[in-house]
Structures are given as structure tokens and as C-alpha cells.
Design a protein around this motif. Structure first.
Motif, PDB file in Angstrom:
ATOM      1  N   PRO A 155      33.502 -31.743   4.073  1.00 38.92           N
ATOM      2  CA  PRO A 155      32.731 -31.928   4.827  1.00 38.92           C
ATOM      3  C   PRO A 155      33.270 -31.797   6.586  1.00 38.92           C
ATOM      4  N   TYR A 158      33.051 -28.472   8.571  1.00 41.18           N
ATOM      5  CA  TYR A 158      32.398 -27.366   7.870  1.00 41.18           C
ATOM      6  C   TYR A 158      31.743 -26.273   9.016  1.00 41.18           C
ATOM      7  N   GLN A 162      32.170 -22.529   8.233  1.00 43.59           N
ATOM      8  CA  GLN A 162      30.430 -21.475   8.025  1.00 43.59           C
ATOM      9  C   GLN A 162      30.759 -20.359   9.341  1.00 43.59           C
ATOM     10  N   GLU A 195      29.982 -32.383  13.311  1.00 46.70           N
ATOM     11  CA  GLU A 195      29.299 -32.435  12.458  1.00 46.70           C
ATOM     12  C   GLU A 195      28.155 -33.397  12.466  1.00 46.70           C
ATOM     13  N   ALA A 198      27.613 -35.989   6.799  1.00 44.19           N
ATOM     14  CA  ALA A 198      27.565 -35.180   5.500  1.00 44.19           C
ATOM     15  C   ALA A 198      27.259 -35.457   4.323  1.00 44.19           C
ATOM     16  N   GLY A 232      28.150 -30.653   3.214  1.00 42.27           N
ATOM     17  CA  GLY A 232      29.042 -30.033   4.208  1.00 42.27           C
ATOM     18  C   GLY A 232      27.559 -30.931   5.503  1.00 42.27           C
TER      19      GLY A 232
END
Length: 339
Positions: A155, A158, A162, A195, A198, A232
């Protein structure tokens, strides 16, 4: 025994005889329409039915066609409260040249086109859309370690991965120069936020990747197409789901995508539904939407590239090449709104 593009039924019959306990004899198969990437077939021996998934005939984006991952995820999610088909067997490339995943065939309704959606009343359509978002929130609430998926992905980092991964895929599949793709990649890389959390992410969450009860669109019998699942940021799933409502996506499904129907609840309504069901903050949602546009633009270009090479199976691919440019432009616009 019938011949079906993409399958070796003789080899599969031998595989079934060894690995599928309730298999009773000769296999028959047909392609299930609707897929634009991996291929899905319904197989039957006249008594039972199974769904077989295999990579496309021209696998230009191998990381997006992971049958082992798909099989592992649906096997792990059985009994989790997330609706999935029962995993049956995993075949490696020695059987018919490519890996494939075999699951039970789930009866129900798949809503792929606006015409199919329009057969239902307004309340059923609203229930369908809201139930999908509730199922997405339920998936994101599953503790990966509790279902044996703690090592499904990393995670941390992530979002940045991407952005880099899909730009790498763009370099693999591109058939022309689209300046907005390069600009969108640059801005996504520069504006990447921390992020939001997760979870297990589906990776391609949309209305036609769900099987609904035949008489009740408020019941999801199974989520399908798990080959891009990983660990993720859950808001990436939500952002992508909202992108599928944009008419710019329609050419990917020959202009008939159910997800673009104006009869569905608005993206704002669905985002609020998710926030309520999940308890998650939707800060920076515009970034996740822009990332969704970027991902789908690259996937569409990959499908277009395979079609140009004569490597697609089925119909309705002629318009896919019209999608990447407007999708990329919409992604840039989403980033501007998020700034």
C-alpha cells in the motif's frame, strides 16, 4: 466438440477430468460478450456450468491480465461478505498456452448497456447504483490479513506506482502521440498526495463487473474481473468508478456503456453514498478521479492496439480508439478542479 477462438477444448477436457470433481463429460463453450480485455467464456458439460477467464489474444499489458491474482483473490474473499463466485481451479500455461482461472458460473443479470438498464424502473436503477457503492465500501472494510491477502501488494507508495505503471503501459501500447496523456502523467506525478488509507482494491469497479439477482438489482450475487486487484488506496477504486459515468468512456463499449446512463445517480450522489457507508474522508477526490481517467485512457489505447492487430475476439471494438484523447482531457480538467 465445438471450436472456440481462444480455447483448446480438447486440452481443457483433459484438465477438467483431472481437476474438476463434478465434471461429467464433453465440454461446450461460448464467449461471454462484454469484455474488452481478458476473455470470459461460459463452459458446460450439460449438467454444470463454469466461467473461464484467460488473457487477451495479444497480451500487450501483461501486468493487467493476471489470472493467478484473480483466482487467489476470489478464493480468499469467499465467506468475507464480499460477493464472489466460487473458485474452482487454476490452470497454468502448460494446458493451453496461457494461464486461466476457472470459477463457478453465477446465474444472474449483467447490465452492460444503456438499453439493458432502461428495461428497469427508476427505483431499481437507483438501488442498483447504491448497492454497488455499498459493496465497494464493504470490500474496502475487509482486513487483508484476515483473508490471507496481507502480501497481495504494497500500500505504501501505491499512488505514485500507479502513475508510473500506467505511463509505462502507455509506452507499450500507444499507437499515436496524444499530448494530453503526457501532460496528465506529468501533473499526476507532481501532485501525488499521501495515500488516504490502505485496503484491498478491486482495480476495475464498474456496473458491468457485477452480477445482480435476476429479479432484484439491489442484490449483487458476485463481483467479477479481479485481475487488477491489489492492496492500495481505496479512493482509487471510488475515483475510477465515478469516471465510468463520463460519456467519454462510452466508445470503449461501442457507445452503449450502461455506466454512462443519465438515469443512474450522479457521481456526487455516489461519492456521498460511499463516504457515508465507509466513513472515509473524500479529500483530494479530484486527484483520484484524474488518476481514473488516466488509467482508463491507457487501457482503452491497449484495446485499440490489439484491435488494430486483429487480436480481439468478439464485436464492438471499432470505436475504442475514440476514447483515449477525451479521457485524458477530462483527467486534466479534474486536476484543475481539485487544485
Amino acid at each position: 466438440m465445438s471450436t472456440v477462438d481462444g480455447l483448446d477444448l480438447s486440452a481443457l477436457t483433459r484438465f477438467f477430468a483431472e481437476h474438476v470433481p463434478d465434471f461429467r463429460g464433453e465440454l461446450h463453450a461460448h464467449l461471454v460478450q462484454g469484455g474488452r480485455s481478458n476473455l470470459t467464456y461460459r463452459l458446460t458439460d450439460g449438467h454444470s456450468s463454469w466461467a473461464l477467464r484467460r488473457p487477451p489474444l495479444g497480451g500487450l499489458t501483461p501486468s493487467a491480465h493476471d489470472m493467478v491474482r484473480e483466482f487467489r483473490v476470489i478464493h480468499a474473499l469467499a465467506g468475507s461478505g464480499v460477493p464472489v463466485a466460487r473458485a474452482v481451479a487454476l490452470g497454468d500455461a502448460h494446458v493451453m498456452g496461457v494461464p486461466f482461472a476457472l470459477a463457478e458460473y453465477v446465474d444472474g443479470v449483467v447490465i452492460r448497456t444503456e438499453e439493458q438498464l432502461d428495461a428497469w424502473p427508476d427505483q431499481a436503477i437507483a438501488d442498483c447504483a447504491h448497492t454497488l457503492v455499498d459493496v465497494l465500501a464493504r470490500l474496502h472494510a475487509v482486513e487483508p490479513a484476515a483473508v490471507g491477502l496481507a502480501d497481495l501488494g504494497r500500500p505504501e507508495g501505491y499512488l505514485a506506482r500507479q502513475v508510473g505503471r500506467w505511463y509505462d503501459q502507455w509506452q507499450r501500447v500507444r499507437t499515436r502521440h496524444l499530448p494530453d496523456i503526457d501532460a496528465l502523467h506529468e501533473q499526476l506525478a507532481r501532485a501525488c498526495p499521501p495515500e488516504s488509507g490502505a485496503s484491498i482494491v478491486h482495480g476495475d469497479f464498474r456496473i458491468d463487473n457485477a452480477i445482480f439477482a435476476s429479479d432484484d438489482l439491489s442484490q449483487v450475487r458476485a463481483l467479477v474481473d479481479w485481475e487488477m486487484a491489489t492492496l492500495g488506496d481505496p479512493l482509487a477504486d471510488l475515483g475510477l468508478h465515478l469516471v465510468y459515468a463520463d460519456p467519454s468512456f462510452a466508445p470503449v463499449l461501442a457507445g452503449e456503456a450502461a455506466s454512462t446512463s443519465p438515469r443512474l445517480p450522479t457521481p456526487a450522489d455516489l461519492a456521498q453514498r460511499y463516504a457515508t457507508a465507509s466513513g472515509r474522508s473524500l479529500d483530494n477526490l479530484g486527484y483520484y478521479i484524474a488518476l481514473g481517467y488516466f488509467k482508463i485512457a491507457v487501457i482503452a489505447e491497449g484495446i485499440h492496439a490489439r484491435h488494430r492487430q486483429g487480436l480481439t475476439v468478439g464485436s464492438g471494438f471499432e470505436t475504442v480508439g475514440d476514447a483515449p484523447a477525451p479521457l485524458a482531457a477530462a483527467g486534466l480538467h479534474a486536476l484543475k478542479r481539485n487544485a
